[in-house]
Design a protein around this motif. Structure first.
Motif, PDB file in Angstrom:
ATOM      1  N   ILE B 138       0.871  -1.180   0.000  1.00 28.09           N
ATOM      2  CA  ILE B 138       0.000   0.000   0.000  1.00 28.09           C
ATOM      3  C   ILE B 138       0.908   1.230   0.000  1.00 28.09           C
ATOM      4  O   ILE B 138       1.785   1.355   0.861  1.00 28.09           O
ATOM      5  CB  ILE B 138      -0.950   0.030   1.216  1.00 28.09           C
ATOM      6  CG1 ILE B 138      -1.847  -1.215   1.227  1.00 28.09           C
ATOM      7  CG2 ILE B 138      -1.792   1.302   1.194  1.00 28.09           C
ATOM      8  CD1 ILE B 138      -2.808  -1.296   2.414  1.00 28.09           C
ATOM      9  N   ALA B 139       0.708   2.105  -0.990  1.00 22.63           N
ATOM     10  CA  ALA B 139       1.506   3.335  -1.081  1.00 22.63           C
ATOM     11  C   ALA B 139       0.617   4.499  -1.500  1.00 22.63           C
ATOM     12  O   ALA B 139      -0.167   4.375  -2.445  1.00 22.63           O
ATOM     13  CB  ALA B 139       2.648   3.161  -2.072  1.00 22.63           C
ATOM     14  N   LEU B 140       0.752   5.614  -0.783  1.00 18.10           N
ATOM     15  CA  LEU B 140      -0.091   6.786  -1.008  1.00 18.10           C
ATOM     16  C   LEU B 140       0.758   7.950  -1.530  1.00 18.10           C
ATOM     17  O   LEU B 140       1.909   8.111  -1.112  1.00 18.10           O
ATOM     18  CB  LEU B 140      -0.758   7.207   0.314  1.00 18.10           C
ATOM     19  CG  LEU B 140      -1.409   6.082   1.130  1.00 18.10           C
ATOM     20  CD1 LEU B 140      -1.967   6.634   2.441  1.00 18.10           C
ATOM     21  CD2 LEU B 140      -2.515   5.404   0.340  1.00 18.10           C
ATOM     22  N   ASN B 157      -3.665   4.272   9.666  1.00 18.32           N
ATOM     23  CA  ASN B 157      -4.904   3.487   9.747  1.00 18.32           C
ATOM     24  C   ASN B 157      -4.808   2.208   8.915  1.00 18.32           C
ATOM     25  O   ASN B 157      -5.205   1.134   9.365  1.00 18.32           O
ATOM     26  CB  ASN B 157      -6.092   4.320   9.268  1.00 18.32           C
ATOM     27  CG  ASN B 157      -6.458   5.413  10.255  1.00 18.32           C
ATOM     28  OD1 ASN B 157      -6.017   5.403  11.407  1.00 18.32           O
ATOM     29  ND2 ASN B 157      -7.265   6.357   9.812  1.00 18.32           N
ATOM     30  N   LEU B 158      -4.265   2.355   7.703  1.00 17.16           N
ATOM     31  CA  LEU B 158      -4.154   1.185   6.822  1.00 17.16           C
ATOM     32  C   LEU B 158      -3.150   0.172   7.381  1.00 17.16           C
ATOM     33  O   LEU B 158      -3.385  -1.041   7.334  1.00 17.16           O
ATOM     34  CB  LEU B 158      -3.742   1.629   5.417  1.00 17.16           C
ATOM     35  CG  LEU B 158      -4.796   2.460   4.660  1.00 17.16           C
ATOM     36  CD1 LEU B 158      -4.156   3.172   3.464  1.00 17.16           C
ATOM     37  CD2 LEU B 158      -5.951   1.566   4.194  1.00 17.16           C
ATOM     38  N   VAL B 261      -9.676  -4.150  -1.858  1.00 16.01           N
ATOM     39  CA  VAL B 261      -9.061  -3.104  -2.680  1.00 16.01           C
ATOM     40  C   VAL B 261      -9.974  -1.897  -2.882  1.00 16.01           C
ATOM     41  O   VAL B 261      -9.515  -0.751  -2.888  1.00 16.01           O
ATOM     42  CB  VAL B 261      -8.569  -3.702  -4.026  1.00 16.01           C
ATOM     43  CG1 VAL B 261      -9.730  -4.129  -4.900  1.00 16.01           C
ATOM     44  CG2 VAL B 261      -7.644  -2.753  -4.761  1.00 16.01           C
ATOM     45  N   ASP B 262     -11.275  -2.131  -2.986  1.00 16.93           N
ATOM     46  CA  ASP B 262     -12.194  -1.005  -3.220  1.00 16.93           C
ATOM     47  C   ASP B 262     -12.244  -0.049  -2.036  1.00 16.93           C
ATOM     48  O   ASP B 262     -12.585   1.120  -2.192  1.00 16.93           O
ATOM     49  CB  ASP B 262     -13.603  -1.519  -3.543  1.00 16.93           C
ATOM     50  CG  ASP B 262     -13.653  -2.148  -4.935  1.00 16.93           C
ATOM     51  OD1 ASP B 262     -12.760  -1.847  -5.753  1.00 16.93           O
ATOM     52  OD2 ASP B 262     -14.570  -2.951  -5.187  1.00 16.93           O
ATOM     53  N   ASN B 263     -11.955  -0.550  -0.861  1.00 16.05           N
ATOM     54  CA  ASN B 263     -11.928   0.324   0.316  1.00 16.05           C
ATOM     55  C   ASN B 263     -10.576   1.009   0.492  1.00 16.05           C
ATOM     56  O   ASN B 263     -10.432   1.903   1.326  1.00 16.05           O
ATOM     57  CB  ASN B 263     -12.237  -0.474   1.587  1.00 16.05           C
ATOM     58  CG  ASN B 263     -13.694  -0.873   1.632  1.00 16.05           C
ATOM     59  OD1 ASN B 263     -14.566  -0.091   1.258  1.00 16.05           O
ATOM     60  ND2 ASN B 263     -13.960  -2.100   2.058  1.00 16.05           N
ATOM     61  N   ILE B 264      -9.578   0.551  -0.236  1.00 22.37           N
ATOM     62  CA  ILE B 264      -8.229   1.088  -0.053  1.00 22.37           C
ATOM     63  C   ILE B 264      -7.893   2.118  -1.128  1.00 22.37           C
ATOM     64  O   ILE B 264      -7.354   3.184  -0.835  1.00 22.37           O
ATOM     65  CB  ILE B 264      -7.186  -0.064  -0.075  1.00 22.37           C
ATOM     66  CG1 ILE B 264      -7.436  -1.003   1.109  1.00 22.37           C
ATOM     67  CG2 ILE B 264      -5.757   0.489  -0.034  1.00 22.37           C
ATOM     68  CD1 ILE B 264      -6.614  -2.287   1.056  1.00 22.37           C
TER      69      ILE B 264
END
Lengths: 182, 377
Positions: B138-140, B157-158, B261-264
């Motif tokens: 996971i990368a933002l 949170n993630l 994935v849809d929530n992330i």
């Protein structure tokens, strides 16, 4: 591009130009109800090397954070002037230190020139506040933020013991620029 | 009451975001252009009972962050490309051992030392595949100072929710630029904590999946004793080579993210309704793109922007849906095409993907993007 005002503060690393840009942007976005983004580019050196700080001020959101067509440019060294004048708008404000930038660029610019660093050293009392002298001058020449907002922004950034010194630097720069412009 | 505002750098905002999320442990090794995170937290963490450690090098900093997380803290490290490379061995360890933590990586050029003070967006693939082996990532990618704060909260949170290391990756421009930020009040943004075990210590297994794909995590020092290893392991944490089990576990560790994935995946759609050309952009480059889209619209060009906020997992579904509707994608990025190959993969040949790549330490300007729009026939 309308409603977007672009300023660039340039000179050598260590002259406090990034801080001058930060204070200009704070004046706009915290005290004057506008929106502003400040960004910078600098070399790996702690001092020396060309340094620039850019401020974009707008009534609305600022998207691209870097300058595209500069409205006002400050250059405290000849190197910075030569390097960063290329995208100054025709008729744009160009503020120069008259001791350090003796070769004026070709082009139709609105040039104001006075001994900024010398003023800080001899009239205000400390060379270290040259950036605040220059900031005062840029505020006077551009009118993009109010004098009051800019002074508040300067004073909020400065330690208690140096409030008077910086206030004097800001106001001296402001007045000198108006005189030199005549 | 008026909200607390400030005029901050992206990196400073991220440090405040970490504090808001409950981060109480930072370990790092100073590196331009991320150092402001360490500067702020070295001042602020002691005031809230937290710990700040400057470690001897990058990998030691990653080790300390893993140790702190196992001790029950929310932990953070900050670095840039060269440091991200050095941390990879232990990032993989955090993946397989399922240890929640946040890595804030400000992108400068590369490979190796590159151009320390110049901007870049070239750590995209290093975050995804820098450590070996199959794993979820996971990368933002924040694009503003406000987002540096908010995405750091979201990253914690993630990490807590899915038990894995999460990346926040501003480019140098976003990390260093200053903008006004409004601080959310306490409680205004959601703050999640990891699920703790409900069974007594003698029954606890750190990788017990009977309640779901994300097993509860106990804290060392709270009476729970368990084994942590980088080897493939059984529910009790001890190594195994049982083929069926290893296969199922590796798949679970990816499924725990990809099934949700849809929530992330988070993104922004800008003027896409009638767009014939879509600029897919992220970070500071998305700000150039927005400028260019606005200019192009004035000239009657039907163009919009899809802004990537979560690059991993990649927004496959969204790009695939657009591919069937548009004439072309334009992909500006400060690297030589790392996101572009992902967009091409999702476009599945239905629309051409026109890259604009820049690695000279200068940002991609709106004019470059505007010119590319005009090339689309």
């Amino acid at each position: 591009m309308s409603g977007r005002y672009e300023l660039r503060f340039s000179g050598a690393g260590g002259q406090g130009l990034i801080l001058a840009g930060v204070i200009m942007a704070e004046a706009a976005s915290i005290y004057d109800g506008k929106q502003a983004v400040q960004s910078q580019s600098y070399g790996p050196e702690a001092r020396g090397g060309a340094s620039k700080s850019e401020v974009i001020i707008s009534e609305g959101p600022v998207d691209y954070p870097k300058a595209t067509h500069v409205d006002a440019l400050l250059a405290l060294t000849q190197e910075a002037c030569d390097k960063y004048v290329h995208d100054l708008k025709e008729g744009g404000v160009l503020l120069l230190d008259s001791d350090l930038v003796q070769k004026h660029p070709a082009g139709k610019y609105n040039i104001t020139s006075f001994p900024i660093i010398n003023t800080a050293k001899n009239e205000v009392g400390r060379e270290i506040v040259a950036n605040i002298v220059a900031l005062g001058a840029m505020v006077a020449l551009t009118g993009v933020v109010s004098r009051e907002a800019a002074e508040k922004a300067v004073l909020s950034r400065v330690p208690e013991a140096f409030l008077e010194l910086n206030k004097k630097a800001f106001n001296t720069g402001y007045e000198k620029a108006l005189e030199a412009k005549k | 009451m008026a909200k607390k505002v400030a005029f901050l750098q992206g990196n400073e905002a991220a440090a405040h975001g970490a504090l808001y999320a409950g981060c109480r442990f930072f370990a790092g090794y100073p590196i331009t252009p991320s150092t402001e995170v360490a500067e702020v937290l070295s001042n602020e963490l002691p005031k809230v009972g937290g710990k700040f450690i400057q470690m001897e090098d990058e990998i030691a900093a990653m080790a300390a962050v893993i140790g702190g997380a196992l001790g029950g803290a929310k932990t953070l490290t900050a670095t840039s490309g060269p440091g991200l490379s050095l941390k990879q061995e232990l990032i993989g360890y955090a993946c397989i051992a399922e240890i929640p933590c946040v890595i804030y990586n400000v992108m400068r050029g590369g490979p190796s030392t590159g151009m320390p003070t110049g901007p870049s967006q070239s750590d995209i693939m290093c975050a995804r595949w820098g450590t070996h082996g199959d794993h979820a990532t996971i990368a933002l990618l924040p694009a503003s100072v406000q987002e540096c704060f908010e995405m750091t909260v979201q990253a914690f949170n993630l990490a807590e929710k899915y038990r894995l290391p999460v990346f926040v990756m501003p480019d140098e421009i976003v990390g260093h630029m200053r903008e006004r930020i409004e601080f959310p009040e306490p409680g205004e943004m959601e703050v999640l904590d990891r699920i703790k075990p409900t069974v007594p210590p003698e029954q606890y297994k750190p990788y017990d999946t009977q309640f779901g794909d994300v097993p509860p995590l106990a804290s060392f020092g709270s009476g729970y004793k368990f084994h942590v290893t980088g080897l493939n392991k059984l529910p009790d944490g001890f190594p195994t080579t049982k083929a069926d089990y290893v296969q199922a576990e590796e798949e679970r560790q990816i499924r725990k993210v990809m099934a949700d994935v849809d929530n992330i995946v988070d993104f922004e759609e800008y003027l896409l309704d009638d767009a014939e050309i879509v600029v897919v952009a992220f970070g500071s480059t998305s700000r150039s793109a927005r400028f260019a889209v606005n200019e192009a619209r004035k000239q009657g060009i039907k163009v919009g922007m899809f802004r990537i906020k979560t690059v991993w997992p990649f927004p496959d579904k969204q790009i695939k849906a657009l591919a069937g509707k548009v004439k072309a994608f334009i992909t500006p990025e400060m690297n030589l095409g790392m996101c572009t190959i992902e967009v091409e993969r999702c476009a599945e040949g239905k629309a051409p993907v026109l890259g604009i790549f820049r690695v000279d330490g200068e940002p991609i300007n709106p004019g470059q993007i505007l010119d590319k729009m005009k090339e689309v026939k």
